[in-house]
Write an enzyme that holds these catalytic residues in place. Structure first.
Site, short mmCIF file in Angstrom:
data_model
loop_
_atom_site.label_atom_id
_atom_site.label_comp_id
_atom_site.label_asym_id
_atom_site.label_seq_id
_atom_site.Cartn_x
_atom_site.Cartn_y
_atom_site.Cartn_z
CE LYS A 159 12.88 -7.60 -19.01
NZ LYS A 159 12.64 -6.40 -19.82
CE LYS A 190 5.97 -3.07 -23.55
NZ LYS A 190 7.19 -2.81 -22.83
CE LYS A 221 8.44 -8.31 -26.85
NZ LYS A 221 9.22 -8.78 -25.71
P1 ATP Z 1 8.71 -5.76 -21.46
O1 ATP Z 1 7.60 -6.76 -21.63
O2 ATP Z 1 8.69 -5.06 -20.13
O3 ATP Z 1 8.83 -4.81 -22.62
P2 ATP Z 1 10.72 -7.44 -22.62
O4 ATP Z 1 10.76 -8.87 -22.26
O5 ATP Z 1 10.14 -7.05 -23.93
O6 ATP Z 1 10.03 -6.65 -21.42
P3 ATP Z 1 12.84 -5.49 -22.95
O7 ATP Z 1 13.60 -4.99 -21.78
O8 ATP Z 1 11.76 -4.63 -23.50
O9 ATP Z 1 12.21 -6.92 -22.53
O10 ATP Z 1 13.84 -5.88 -24.10
C1 ATP Z 1 15.22 -6.21 -23.83
C2 ATP Z 1 15.84 -6.88 -25.03
O11 ATP Z 1 15.31 -8.20 -25.18
C3 ATP Z 1 15.57 -6.17 -26.37
O12 ATP Z 1 16.75 -6.26 -27.16
C4 ATP Z 1 14.47 -6.97 -26.98
O13 ATP Z 1 14.45 -6.88 -28.40
C5 ATP Z 1 14.84 -8.37 -26.51
N1 ATP Z 1 13.66 -9.22 -26.45
C6 ATP Z 1 12.56 -9.01 -25.68
N2 ATP Z 1 11.68 -10.01 -25.86
C7 ATP Z 1 12.23 -10.85 -26.76
C8 ATP Z 1 11.80 -12.06 -27.36
N3 ATP Z 1 10.64 -12.59 -27.04
N4 ATP Z 1 12.62 -12.69 -28.25
C9 ATP Z 1 13.82 -12.14 -28.57
N5 ATP Z 1 14.29 -11.01 -28.05
C10 ATP Z 1 13.50 -10.35 -27.15
MG MG Z 2 9.95 -4.98 -24.46
#
Ligand code: ATP
Ligand code: MG
Length: 343
Positions: A205, A119, A202
């Site tokens: 969001k 990040k 990965k």
């Molecule tokens: P950001 O990009 O803001 O970090 P994010 O999509 O990674 O957002 P988080 O809120 O950080 O979402 O993570 C929430 C949950 O979703 C965590 O348990 C994380 O491991 C899971 N998660 C996030 N992205 C993935 C993915 N691509 N595949 C599977 N699980 C995911």
């Molecule tokens: Mg995340």
């Protein structure tokens, strides 16, 4: 010292740092619901708004994303009567215990965190101190409930392992067996859903490209278009799972299909092996739309009454605080701080 046995309790969180993605749904939310449904274990689910602000969030959008995420939890099947559902900033014990953990965790531990490196990128001098300290707050989120199991996606494994290190060091530094060492629970066919534009990254969001992800708020046409345009190689799907080796984009679509259909990747290959993407992608799109459309519709319905969402979060926060406050109080006593930490 005797081994303290901790009552099993599940904790997990999602950041309101944007809209929910298919990755969040398959890697986290869907599994939160399964855990709730399996019964017999207390489930605490948190909208971690304090984590979200480790990178700049527009205040109005943060408020909206928090309510929309609450709607996403409920629309996916989290029942606020059976699970505790709330937003992090309403329970001050998270921040209070996080400060203690900032003083327990070592700088070197934080410097090894791959999420921080990803990040911060090349800009690490200019990111917030909060982004660096993020894993200590996450340890507090989990440990302030004495949670024993943390369902997460693969990307959060390192942070849960760090949580174990922080718990162990706290226990050791103060000669107590107070905090449990929580287990990451990483299961299913889609523990790491990849970006639709790049099979080595990965799905997130916060990715600047909306085409890289499927949002739970996307309509059927948008979902179909994103899947149709997802990056793939020119080969058909292989006849065996081994044939996915070195084909991250193909593997990703097979894993997504498997998770949505509640099949194993082997079963998906048995059914669809040999197909061109021109055939497989529309099948995947139909499946994704069938699974996500009801959630999308229910989220829309719930978002029409934001006051009701706020009431649900406030009630959840009250229940969360009942568990967290005595654990924080005891943490203060162990550290030797006068007072209970209660407001
Ligand atoms: P950001 O990009 O803001 O970090 P994010 O999509 O990674 O957002 P988080 O809120 O950080 O979402 O993570 C929430 C949950 O979703 C965590 O348990 C994380 O491991 C899971 N998660 C996030 N992205 C993935 C993915 N691509 N595949 C599977 N699980 C995911
Ligand atoms: Mg995340």
């Amino acid at each position: 010292m005797s081994e303290v046995v901790h009552t099993p309790r599940v904790f997990s969180g999602i950041q309101p740092s944007g809209g929910l993605t298919l990755g969040n749904y398959l890697g986290a939310l869907k599994r939160f619901v399964e855990t709730q449904e399996s019964g017999g274990i207390e489930t605490v689910y948190c909208i971690v708004d304090m984590h979200a602000i480790t990178v700049w969030q527009d205040p109005e959008k943060l408020t909206h994303a928090t309510r929309e995420l609450a709607a996403g939890f409920i629309a996916s099947g989290i029942d606020p009567a059976r699970s505790i559902l709330f937003n992090q900033s309403q329970v001050p014990a998270h921040a209070q215990l996080a400060w203690i953990f900032n003083c327990v965790a070592r700088l070197g531990w934080m410097q090894r965190m791959t999420q921080f490196k990803d990040k911060a990128g090349k800009n690490s001098e200019n990111v917030s101190l909060g982004l660096f300290a993020y894993p200590a707050l996450m340890a507090a989120d989990i440990l302030v409930y004495h949670a024993t199991h943390v369902p997460v996606g693969e990307d959060q494994k390192q942070h849960v392992e760090l949580t174990r290190d922080i718990a162990a060091k706290f226990n050791n530094d103060f000669g107590v067996e107070f905090f449990p060492l929580p287990e990451p629970v990483i299961e299913g066919a889609a523990t790491r859903v990849m970006s639709l534009r790049d099979g080595t990254k990965k799905m997130s969001k916060s990715d600047p490209s909306d085409m890289s992800r499927i949002n739970l708020t996307d309509d059927a046409d948008t979902i179909s278009k994103k899947i149709r345009k997802a990056k793939t190689d020119p080969e058909p799907l292989p006849e065996t799972l081994e044939g996915l080796e070195g084909r991250p984009e193909a593997r990703n679509l097979v894993n997504i299909y498997a998770a949505l259909a509640e099949l194993t990747p082997e079963q998906v290959i048995a059914e669809h092996g040999g197909q061109q993407f021109g055939t497989f992608k529309p099948a995947l799109a139909d499946l994704a739309v069938a699974r996500l459309a009801p959630i999308n519709a229910e989220m829309g319905r719930l978002m029409q009454d934001p006051a009701e969402i706020d009431r649900i979060l406030a009630a959840g926060a009250e229940r969360a605080n009942e568990i967290a406050a005595p654990i924080l109080k005891r943490s203060y006593e162990i550290v030797g701080m006068v007072g209970t930490g209660a407001a």
